[in-house]
Design a protein around this motif. Structure first.
Motif, PDB file in Angstrom:
ATOM      1  N   UNK A  52       0.712  -0.942   0.373  1.00 59.26           N
ATOM      2  CA  UNK A  52       0.592   0.177   0.311  1.00 59.26           C
ATOM      3  C   UNK A  52       0.988   1.480   0.047  1.00 59.26           C
ATOM      4  N   UNK A  53       2.005   1.059   0.826  1.00 68.08           N
ATOM      5  CA  UNK A  53       2.401   2.523   0.937  1.00 68.08           C
ATOM      6  C   UNK A  53       3.272   2.882  -0.507  1.00 68.08           C
ATOM      7  N   UNK A  54       4.061   1.624  -0.838  1.00 69.03           N
ATOM      8  CA  UNK A  54       4.902   1.853  -1.987  1.00 69.03           C
ATOM      9  C   UNK A  54       3.412   2.027  -3.499  1.00 69.03           C
ATOM     10  N   UNK A  55       2.707   1.666  -3.414  1.00 72.30           N
ATOM     11  CA  UNK A  55       1.434   2.124  -4.430  1.00 72.30           C
ATOM     12  C   UNK A  55       1.411   3.140  -4.494  1.00 72.30           C
ATOM     13  N   UNK A 129      -6.383   0.080   4.681  1.00 75.03           N
ATOM     14  CA  UNK A 129      -7.640   0.533   3.476  1.00 75.03           C
ATOM     15  C   UNK A 129      -8.463   1.800   4.167  1.00 75.03           C
ATOM     16  N   UNK A 130      -8.475   3.508   3.087  1.00 77.75           N
ATOM     17  CA  UNK A 130      -9.958   3.700   3.615  1.00 77.75           C
ATOM     18  C   UNK A 130     -10.473   3.138   2.493  1.00 77.75           C
ATOM     19  N   UNK A 159      -5.613   8.730  -6.040  1.00 76.64           N
ATOM     20  CA  UNK A 159      -6.708   8.052  -4.621  1.00 76.64           C
ATOM     21  C   UNK A 159      -5.470   8.668  -2.991  1.00 76.64           C
ATOM     22  N   UNK A 160      -6.144   8.696  -2.208  1.00 76.05           N
ATOM     23  CA  UNK A 160      -5.464   8.677  -0.697  1.00 76.05           C
ATOM     24  C   UNK A 160      -5.879   6.666  -0.358  1.00 76.05           C
ATOM     25  N   UNK A 161      -5.589   6.391  -0.466  1.00 71.78           N
ATOM     26  CA  UNK A 161      -5.363   5.068   0.036  1.00 71.78           C
ATOM     27  C   UNK A 161      -5.491   4.826   1.186  1.00 71.78           C
ATOM     28  N   UNK A 162      -4.892   5.607   2.621  1.00 68.55           N
ATOM     29  CA  UNK A 162      -5.292   5.777   3.824  1.00 68.55           C
ATOM     30  C   UNK A 162      -5.937   6.611   4.501  1.00 68.55           C
TER      31      UNK A 162
END
Length: 163
Positions: A52-55, A129-130, A159-162
């Motif tokens: 998630x962080x890398x993406x 993830x949100x 998008x903001x993933x978190x």
């Protein structure tokens, strides 16, 4: 360079096809020998939160195609029970890639398909993830791209993933 040489170069050590052509920031192939952006290595196994962080880093940099490759690795290496999550995120990244390339129809379809995959994932682990926020983002971008058909700036639209 002949076709035979190119085919030999575009295979990994096990003989699987690997496209070695350079690519631009949106993943479009460039001619052999042209400068391109560094590609994401394939087959990297990361912890879910690392994926998630890398993406997110790649999305923020305007490189959704490359973020898709991170999600695809998670999809292929993660538990089968999480396949819909990672597949959905990969589809969203490809949808943003299509929107940035000006392919409104493909963008709309993939954004909606990815949102549907995330919704179908249910109550599985979210890895920070949100999901609801990402689904809302995807449906909103799909509606805008579908309505006006314009090209989007992938970094500005990421998008903001978190939460």
């Amino acid at each position: 360079m002949g076709e035979r040489e190119r085919d030999a170069r575009d295979r990994d050590t096990e003989g699987r096809a690997r496209n070695a052509r350079p690519r631009d920031g949106l993943g479009r192939p460039l001619p052999y020998g042209a400068p391109g952006v560094e590609r994401q290595p394939e087959g990297v196994v990361r912890a879910a939160r690392e994926s998630v962080a890398e993406a997110q880093r790649l999305l923020d940099a305007g490189m959704p195609f490359h973020a898709h490759e991170v999600f695809e690795d998670a999809w292929k290496s993660g538990p089968p029970s999480e396949r819909a999550l990672w597949r959905g995120l990969a589809q969203l990244a490809v949808g943003l890639t299509h929107a940035a390339r000006g392919n409104a129809r493909g963008a709309e379809r993939l954004l909606l398909r990815g949102a549907g995959s995330l919704e179908a994932y249910g109550d599985g682990p979210a890895h920070g993830l949100d999901r609801a926020g990402v689904v809302t983002w995807a449906r909103g971008l799909a509606a805008r791209v579908g309505a006006d058909g314009g090209t989007v700036d992938p970094a500005a639209e990421s998008p903001r993933l978190r939460a």
